[in-house]
Design an enzyme around this catalytic site. Sequence first.
Site, PDB file in Angstrom:
ATOM      1  CE  LYS A 213     -14.084   6.247   1.339  1.00 36.24           C
ATOM      2  NZ  LYS A 213     -12.366   5.572   2.222  1.00 36.24           N
TER       3      LYS A 213
ATOM      4  CG  HIS B  19      -1.669  -0.817   1.579  1.00 38.69           C
ATOM      5  ND1 HIS B  19      -3.123  -0.639   0.824  1.00 38.69           N
ATOM      6  CD2 HIS B  19      -1.470  -1.933   2.152  1.00 38.69           C
ATOM      7  CE1 HIS B  19      -4.331  -1.948   1.023  1.00 38.69           C
ATOM      8  NE2 HIS B  19      -3.251  -2.757   1.739  1.00 38.69           N
TER       9      HIS B  19
ATOM     10  CE  LYS C 112      -2.097  10.804   3.984  1.00 37.95           C
ATOM     11  NZ  LYS C 112      -3.342   9.552   3.104  1.00 37.95           N
TER      12      LYS C 112
ATOM     13  CB  THR D 120     -10.012   4.441  -1.140  1.00 34.99           C
ATOM     14  OG1 THR D 120      -9.562   5.220   0.395  1.00 34.99           O
ATOM     15  CG2 THR D 120      -9.370   3.981  -1.594  1.00 34.99           C
TER      16      THR D 120
ATOM     17  CE  LYS E 233      -6.809  13.801   1.352  1.00 37.59           C
ATOM     18  NZ  LYS E 233      -6.538  13.213   0.162  1.00 37.59           N
ATOM     19  NE  ARG E 234      -4.111   9.746  10.726  1.00 40.15           N
ATOM     20  CZ  ARG E 234      -4.047   8.752  11.887  1.00 40.15           C
ATOM     21  NH1 ARG E 234      -4.835   7.802  11.962  1.00 40.15           N
ATOM     22  NH2 ARG E 234      -2.594   8.411  12.333  1.00 40.15           N
TER      23      ARG E 234
HETATM   24  C1  KVW Z   1       0.519   1.669   8.664  1.00 42.24           C
HETATM   25  C2  KVW Z   1      -0.874   1.972   6.990  1.00 42.24           C
HETATM   26  C3  KVW Z   1      -2.002   1.578   9.423  1.00 42.24           C
HETATM   27  C4  KVW Z   1      -0.068   1.453   9.584  1.00 42.24           C
HETATM   28  C5  KVW Z   1      -1.993   2.827   3.590  1.00 42.24           C
HETATM   29  S1  KVW Z   1       0.051   2.909   2.783  1.00 42.24           S
HETATM   30  C6  KVW Z   1       0.135   1.794   4.270  1.00 42.24           C
HETATM   31  C7  KVW Z   1      -1.103   2.562   5.753  1.00 42.24           C
HETATM   32  C8  KVW Z   1       0.286   1.332   7.225  1.00 42.24           C
HETATM   33  C9  KVW Z   1      -2.094   2.296   7.333  1.00 42.24           C
HETATM   34  N1  KVW Z   1      -1.835   2.872   5.087  1.00 42.24           N
HETATM   35  C10 KVW Z   1      -2.879   3.619   2.788  1.00 42.24           C
HETATM   36  O1  KVW Z   1      -3.394   2.458   1.852  1.00 42.24           O
HETATM   37  C11 KVW Z   1      -4.977   3.563   0.985  1.00 42.24           C
HETATM   38  C12 KVW Z   1      -4.979   1.975   0.766  1.00 42.24           C
HETATM   39  O2  KVW Z   1      -4.164   1.065  -0.602  1.00 42.24           O
HETATM   40  C13 KVW Z   1      -4.004   4.123   0.196  1.00 42.24           C
HETATM   41  O3  KVW Z   1      -5.301   4.780  -0.692  1.00 42.24           O
HETATM   42  C14 KVW Z   1      -3.776   4.685   0.282  1.00 42.24           C
HETATM   43  O4  KVW Z   1      -2.612   5.892  -0.801  1.00 42.24           O
HETATM   44  C15 KVW Z   1      -2.256   4.524   1.513  1.00 42.24           C
HETATM   45  O5  KVW Z   1      -1.230   6.071   1.994  1.00 42.24           O
END
Ligand code: KVW
Length: 819
Positions: A656, A356, A550, A652, A544-545
């Site tokens: 939405k 991811h 970002k 994502t 978003k976070r």
């Molecule tokens: C550790 C993540 C929680 C704990 C991501 S990438 C890594 C993490 C790591 C979360 N989250 C996000 O995943 C989404 C779903 O695929 C993507 O849309 C997004 O771009 C990505 O930052």
Amino acid sequence: MHIDKEAFKAKLIANVRILSRQSVETATQEQLYEALAFTIRDYVTSKWLETHETYDRTGCKIVCYLSMEFLMGRFLGNAIMNMTMFDEIKEVIDEMGIDYNLIEDAERDPGLGNGGLGRLAACFLDSLSTLELPAYGCGIRYHYGIFEQKIVDGAQMELPDDWLHNGDVWGVRRREYAVEVKFYGNVVREMKDNGEYRYVHENYQSIIAVPYDYPVVGYNNNTVNTLRLWDAEAKNMFDLEKFNSGDFQKAVEEQNLAKALTDVLYPADEHYAGKELRLRQQYFFVSATLQRVITKFKMKFGNNFALLPEKYAFQLNDTHPSIAVAELMRILVDENDVAWDEAWEITKKCCAYTNHTIMSEALEKWPYDLFSRLLPRIFMIVEEINKRFCNMLIEKYGHDAEKIRRMAIIADGQIRMAWLAIVGSHSVNGVAALHTEILKNQELKDFYEIYPERFNNKTNGITQRRWLGHANQKLAKLITKEIGDGWYTDLDELHKLEPLANKKKFREAFMDIKRENKVELAQYFKETMDIDIDPDSIFDIQVKRLHEYKRQLLNVLHIMHLYNQLKEDPNMDMVPRTFIFGAKSAAGYKMAKLIIKLINKVADLVNNDPSINGKIKVVFAANYRVSLAEKLIPAADISEQISTASKEASGTGNMKFMLNGAVTMGTLDGANVEIMEEVGEDNIFIFGMKADEVIDQYARNDYNPWDIYNMDPDIQAVLNMLINGTLDSNTETFKPIFESLLNGYNGSRADEYFVLKDFNAYAKAQAKVDAVYKDKDKWAKMAIMNTACSGKFSSDRTIKEYAEEIWGLKPVHVEMKKK
Ligand code: KVW
């Protein structure tokens, strides 16, 4: 589904009475919620039982989606919608004189995830059930979810999220499926009868994993899959022997240890901290899941493990559950006497890994000593996997030592979980086309070279049921009136809206709904923050976070620039705009927290300056979460997706917003690229550096943001506001932001995310938004085209691709037996 309204009413009244010792008239909203949820759960349970009876009877293949996070959002409204009971239930509730919306709002929003990754898991479960695909979501029942955010004097405060406070209506504790998970201790070697060795784990500490099952209701079918979340309990509280032998104190101590394991979700998104408790959580739920699966497999199919890949698929949601590769080997080899080579083939066929992110700070690399102490037998297995893998590399590449060091699973005193996941899986996928290309050509190039057949793309998606059907009921109704309700299960149906973009009446109806949603949101802000916003302004939303990549900072610096322009010319011709932010920051992420403070200080300045005639307003919506997203997104005109190109794997939220008729302001990053392909260049605002330009620029390493600062008086003016007391009487407060943009901060490059480099392109694109919005017809067409072209981004499409191309999973129809 048709219900007997009178029978339903009677059940509801009885449940209020049984659960709360109240009547409908005297019960609180929470009590009414609980009673309604119990009543609905009864209907759900019939389908749930039938579903699992069908899976057992047919012996069908099942996918287990292994994830540390499931950001499900509220259950009640979603269950009612998916059971297609909404209209009837609403009628009953109305007849009883109860406000249905208040009941839905009384449900706690279970925040068992950080952001996109956890929400993706939840959307996937919804699609799996809707597509009649046999599935389990497997994860952890955290007692505290993502913290509740409060803003105090502009700064984020974290409060515990006690989501279980009022009980857990949807979770069913399954004591009968508890399993033991072992930590620490040592490993000894024993000779088996056949002269081979068996490795036995000794002197370990045990934790009991107890599953809680939550129903995942498919849309308009009989499939109810299971979200299985594991909770930790102390062994000695379980078998009461020690208890009886008088070691009460020890039992209680152990209980505290067990509780700590599942106490709290790690609230850091895309950040690896190397904490032992985190590794314990990972092994805990992975081991419990796999042990239970193998037990069930043996009950159904005996010890013919070659059949396992035909019956189970394990999808690893990032590297967080990647220890599954080693745990499955352990269970097969140590506990079931499967030969290593055979076990390895089975493991690879069962496991598949989703990547991811390429952000290096997110990469999980466990220190050797921590790992081997906590999981001594698993460590040995990883060593063996690594040894065999490195031997294969040597055979292939000779002694290209540099390459082998780069690719080794264990190196530099660390275990690289991504490498373990790739080597132990038959599939490695990225989450958007651009992201997968970057994986193949940059980050995972070495692995792509040896395993090209494993790599594939699965562009993320979202469920239209929650994100349109539930979140935006007015728009859902309008769409259904025009093109029927096929879009609930086939989002490409929305293309039928395209010709309607040219019909004045439809444009008006569409934009009227947008305005009603904006009015509702304005009311919400009035009630919760006592702030007045104009529903006729452009609602420009970034939720978003909070992460530097970002670039919420780019957005807020641009607002400061607009403010400066208005100060100079209060009559500047612009459509009034409301900038809305929502973002949680990891508690220890200093720069992110400072950016939250900056947004709030800019809001104070801008919102309280009468000289700019209310042309811009800034709102920081505290405690962004699924249920708040459902209020914000339907009210958006502009969707801010402005990450530094190459950094956002997919996104994502972008999907939405598009679904709800917002127009994207974005870089060519992640899934934005595919959004542009679908909606066309004329219906999106694209600006800034491209991914390859960013990557080249990093390689050249000759970017100097001071050049921009010195040459551009507008940017200079904005940056100076950070340190001249305009925003905070303490001129030191925002100095770190100023520093990070111009000199680099804490060892990072100056303006690492190219905020200044992209600033002018962004400002220009924003000016274009203003111009286009003035043409009401044109804007309405753009908005409608966004909804109409969002079909690709249904998680139904994504899940069909996973099922066909990775899992080999077929739908299983569930038929209700006649009573
Ligand atoms: C550790 C993540 C929680 C704990 C991501 S990438 C890594 C993490 C790591 C979360 N989250 C996000 O995943 C989404 C779903 O695929 C993507 O849309 C997004 O771009 C990505 O930052």
